[in-house]
Scaffold this motif. Structure first.
Motif, PDB file in Angstrom:
ATOM      1  N   ARG A 147      -5.401   0.726   6.559  1.00 11.52           N
ATOM      2  CA  ARG A 147      -4.048   0.787   5.995  1.00 11.52           C
ATOM      3  C   ARG A 147      -3.081   1.130   7.120  1.00 11.52           C
ATOM      4  O   ARG A 147      -3.302   2.077   7.871  1.00 11.52           O
ATOM      5  CB  ARG A 147      -4.011   1.842   4.894  1.00 11.52           C
ATOM      6  CG  ARG A 147      -2.719   1.960   4.101  1.00 11.52           C
ATOM      7  CD  ARG A 147      -3.020   2.732   2.827  1.00 11.52           C
ATOM      8  NE  ARG A 147      -1.852   3.305   2.172  1.00 11.52           N
ATOM      9  CZ  ARG A 147      -1.593   4.613   2.082  1.00 11.52           C
ATOM     10  NH1 ARG A 147      -2.436   5.497   2.641  1.00 11.52           N
ATOM     11  NH2 ARG A 147      -0.544   5.054   1.456  1.00 11.52           N
ATOM     12  N   GLN A 201      -6.359   9.459   3.026  1.00 13.64           N
ATOM     13  CA  GLN A 201      -6.864   8.692   4.153  1.00 13.64           C
ATOM     14  C   GLN A 201      -6.594   9.462   5.434  1.00 13.64           C
ATOM     15  O   GLN A 201      -5.631  10.232   5.521  1.00 13.64           O
ATOM     16  CB  GLN A 201      -6.171   7.331   4.239  1.00 13.64           C
ATOM     17  CG  GLN A 201      -6.857   6.235   3.459  1.00 13.64           C
ATOM     18  CD  GLN A 201      -6.232   4.898   3.768  1.00 13.64           C
ATOM     19  OE1 GLN A 201      -5.111   4.628   3.379  1.00 13.64           O
ATOM     20  NE2 GLN A 201      -6.959   4.056   4.466  1.00 13.64           N
ATOM     21  N   LEU A 223     -12.924   0.989   3.156  1.00 11.92           N
ATOM     22  CA  LEU A 223     -12.122   1.780   4.100  1.00 11.92           C
ATOM     23  C   LEU A 223     -13.019   2.669   4.956  1.00 11.92           C
ATOM     24  O   LEU A 223     -12.842   2.769   6.177  1.00 11.92           O
ATOM     25  CB  LEU A 223     -11.113   2.632   3.333  1.00 11.92           C
ATOM     26  CG  LEU A 223      -9.988   1.871   2.642  1.00 11.92           C
ATOM     27  CD1 LEU A 223      -9.290   2.756   1.605  1.00 11.92           C
ATOM     28  CD2 LEU A 223      -8.958   1.372   3.664  1.00 11.92           C
ATOM     29  N   TYR A 240      -0.898   4.523  -2.708  1.00 11.63           N
ATOM     30  CA  TYR A 240      -2.307   4.380  -2.337  1.00 11.63           C
ATOM     31  C   TYR A 240      -3.227   4.237  -3.551  1.00 11.63           C
ATOM     32  O   TYR A 240      -4.026   3.298  -3.609  1.00 11.63           O
ATOM     33  CB  TYR A 240      -2.711   5.566  -1.457  1.00 11.63           C
ATOM     34  CG  TYR A 240      -4.160   5.601  -1.073  1.00 11.63           C
ATOM     35  CD1 TYR A 240      -4.746   4.531  -0.388  1.00 11.63           C
ATOM     36  CD2 TYR A 240      -4.947   6.708  -1.357  1.00 11.63           C
ATOM     37  CE1 TYR A 240      -6.082   4.565  -0.016  1.00 11.63           C
ATOM     38  CE2 TYR A 240      -6.284   6.756  -0.990  1.00 11.63           C
ATOM     39  CZ  TYR A 240      -6.842   5.693  -0.324  1.00 11.63           C
ATOM     40  OH  TYR A 240      -8.169   5.731   0.041  1.00 11.63           O
ATOM     41  N   CYS A 242      -3.932   3.985  13.006  1.00 11.71           N
ATOM     42  CA  CYS A 242      -4.005   3.386  11.676  1.00 11.71           C
ATOM     43  C   CYS A 242      -4.645   4.396  10.743  1.00 11.71           C
ATOM     44  O   CYS A 242      -5.204   5.410  11.188  1.00 11.71           O
ATOM     45  CB  CYS A 242      -4.775   2.071  11.673  1.00 11.71           C
ATOM     46  SG  CYS A 242      -6.563   2.237  11.903  1.00 11.71           S
ATOM     47  N   GLY A 302       0.761  -1.235   0.000  1.00 13.21           N
ATOM     48  CA  GLY A 302       0.000   0.000   0.000  1.00 13.21           C
ATOM     49  C   GLY A 302       0.794   1.290   0.000  1.00 13.21           C
ATOM     50  O   GLY A 302       0.243   2.341   0.307  1.00 13.21           O
ATOM     51  N   LEU A 336       3.787   0.146   4.343  1.00 10.97           N
ATOM     52  CA  LEU A 336       2.344   0.307   4.294  1.00 10.97           C
ATOM     53  C   LEU A 336       1.673  -0.828   3.522  1.00 10.97           C
ATOM     54  O   LEU A 336       2.105  -1.197   2.431  1.00 10.97           O
ATOM     55  CB  LEU A 336       1.981   1.640   3.637  1.00 10.97           C
ATOM     56  CG  LEU A 336       2.049   2.877   4.535  1.00 10.97           C
ATOM     57  CD1 LEU A 336       2.076   4.133   3.685  1.00 10.97           C
ATOM     58  CD2 LEU A 336       0.875   2.899   5.511  1.00 10.97           C
ATOM     59  N   HIS A 337       0.601  -1.355   4.109  1.00  9.82           N
ATOM     60  CA  HIS A 337      -0.241  -2.363   3.471  1.00  9.82           C
ATOM     61  C   HIS A 337      -1.694  -2.093   3.812  1.00  9.82           C
ATOM     62  O   HIS A 337      -1.997  -1.483   4.837  1.00  9.82           O
ATOM     63  CB  HIS A 337       0.098  -3.770   3.968  1.00  9.82           C
ATOM     64  CG  HIS A 337       1.401  -4.302   3.494  1.00  9.82           C
ATOM     65  ND1 HIS A 337       2.605  -3.918   4.051  1.00  9.82           N
ATOM     66  CD2 HIS A 337       1.710  -5.211   2.531  1.00  9.82           C
ATOM     67  CE1 HIS A 337       3.599  -4.568   3.439  1.00  9.82           C
ATOM     68  NE2 HIS A 337       3.075  -5.355   2.514  1.00  9.82           N
ATOM     69  N   LEU A 338      -2.588  -2.554   2.949  1.00  9.00           N
ATOM     70  CA  LEU A 338      -4.000  -2.615   3.290  1.00  9.00           C
ATOM     71  C   LEU A 338      -4.304  -3.999   3.822  1.00  9.00           C
ATOM     72  O   LEU A 338      -3.883  -5.009   3.240  1.00  9.00           O
ATOM     73  CB  LEU A 338      -4.879  -2.313   2.068  1.00  9.00           C
ATOM     74  CG  LEU A 338      -5.002  -0.839   1.709  1.00  9.00           C
ATOM     75  CD1 LEU A 338      -3.921  -0.454   0.698  1.00  9.00           C
ATOM     76  CD2 LEU A 338      -6.378  -0.519   1.140  1.00  9.00           C
TER      77      LEU A 338
END
Length: 378
Positions: free
Chosen positions: A95, A201, A88, A65, A192, A62, A103-105
């Motif tokens: 994320r 985000q 989300l 994005y 987060c 992520g 970063l990851h979802l």
């Protein structure tokens, strides 16, 4: 539109399909690549929802994005980025930095156990980084207090606003200091990235946003991570999972001992690969589609999901997808399971087109498929 594009690209390659018997073990590098496309849901039946896709994949790269939204949408029924942002906003997906400090979802209720398992190795080196940035333990505690005061009560803030609040509270945020503090607080299971606001985000307090977290004991977490990785990414190796999760060979072997009864094993060139037992049959059912053409965004799991990418790209072209090893992975064109080009958008609006940089001369069918796929891309 999506179905028409898929049907046309399948038709382009139907003359080249090699028919295989249902259920026959497949052990070539070519089949590894095709099975990965199916396991990752780039080919074959899509996930029913964005939340289902993220949960099944366990973690989706992520850093980029917009690219992450496209990656998930490509695997989801409907091919809509809006479905991903809705997940989300609803709190089904978040994320953060669950593994490798990147970063990851992830599915919201997976974040606690993933960080509990993987974050300690990353946090072990954070004091050295803070010292290099000129940050003290007092700075961290001030930042923590500011963030709690700013976000408690279900509030959400953009990164720049949160950094401004820290600075007003006497916390140094210049250079990389502010980013590191947000990263550290997220790695410490305090923050987060959750709901969206326009193209951004917003930060939220993790325990307020995720109200029903899963919390697994270490052994159970190792087994869960291993099983889910090989089901969604296999065929893959122990080394692939070590690299993907930022884990250790010892931990992956421990997880494999738990997950092994639910996985299939194949050997390619003397190397063990593990996968969902259903993946070979799923490939047999959609082999023509898997051999077609796909346009993927940068940082897609088809590339980032593995330590060894030899099955999907000629090693002599590996640096073309990440020039100079700078960590910025470019968008790719995949044909018959192999990455054959990189691409990027040029122009704006109605004049926007996919500018392709092939590694070698593209087959005419591949070149013809690219603009169709670009027009349909989420």
């Amino acid at each position: 539109m999506v179905g028409a594009v898929r049907e046309r690209t399948v038709a382009m390659f139907s003359a080249f399909v090699v028919r295989t018997c249902h259920g026959v073990a497949m052990t070539t590098q070519h089949d590894v690549a095709l099975m990965r496309l199916v396991a990752l849901r780039i080919a074959g039946p899509p996930y029913r929802s964005a939340a289902d896709g993220v949960r099944s994949l366990t973690a989706v790269q992520g850093q980029d994005y917009p690219g992450a939204l496209t990656s998930i949408a490509l695997r989801t029924d409907g091919w809509r980025r809006s479905d991903v942002t809705a997940a989300l906003d609803d709190g089904d997906v978040v994320r953060s930095w669950p593994m490798r400090g990147t970063l990851h979802l992830v599915a919201a209720n997976d974040l606690h156990w993933l960080m509990g398992l993987l974050a300690p190795r990353i946090l072990a080196g954070s004091a050295t980084r803070r010292a290099a940035l000129g940050l003290t333990d007092d700075d961290v505690e001030k930042a923590r207090a500011v963030v709690v005061a700013a976000l408690t009560g279900g509030r959400a803030m953009r990164r720049d606003a949160l950094l401004a609040a820290m600075a007003d509270g006497g916390v140094p945020t210049t250079g990389q200091r502010g980013y590191h503090l947000l990263w550290f607080l997220a790695q410490s299971a305090m923050l987060c990235l959750g709901p969206t606001d326009g193209g951004d985000q917003l930060f939220v307090l993790l325990d307020e946003w995720v109200r029903s977290p899963r919390r697994l004991e270490r052994e159970e977490a190792l087994g869960e991570l291993t099983l889910r990785y090989f089901r969604s990414h296999g065929p893959a190796t122990v080394k692939d999972l070590v690299r993907w999760a930022g884990s250790t060979v010892r931990d992956v072997r421990a997880g494999l001992a738990i997950a092994r009864p639910q996985l299939a094993r194949i050997e390619i060139d003397g190397v063990e690969h593990f996968l969902d037992p259903e993946t070979p049959d799923r490939l047999a059912a959609c082999r023509a589609e898997a051999r077609g053409v796909f346009l993927l965004p940068g940082f897609d799991e088809f590339v980032l999901g593995y330590g060894d990418r030899g099955a999907v790209i000629d090693p002599q072209f590996a640096d073309r997808i990440v020039p100079g090893g700078n960590g910025m992975f470019r968008a790719t064109v995949v044909s018959d399971g192999r990455i054959v080009a990189v691409w990027r958008w040029t122009g704006r609006g109605a004049n926007r087109t996919a500018d392709v940089e092939p590694f070698t001369e593209l087959a005419s069918d591949v070149a013809a498929a690219v603009p169709l796929l670009a027009a349909a891309l989420p």
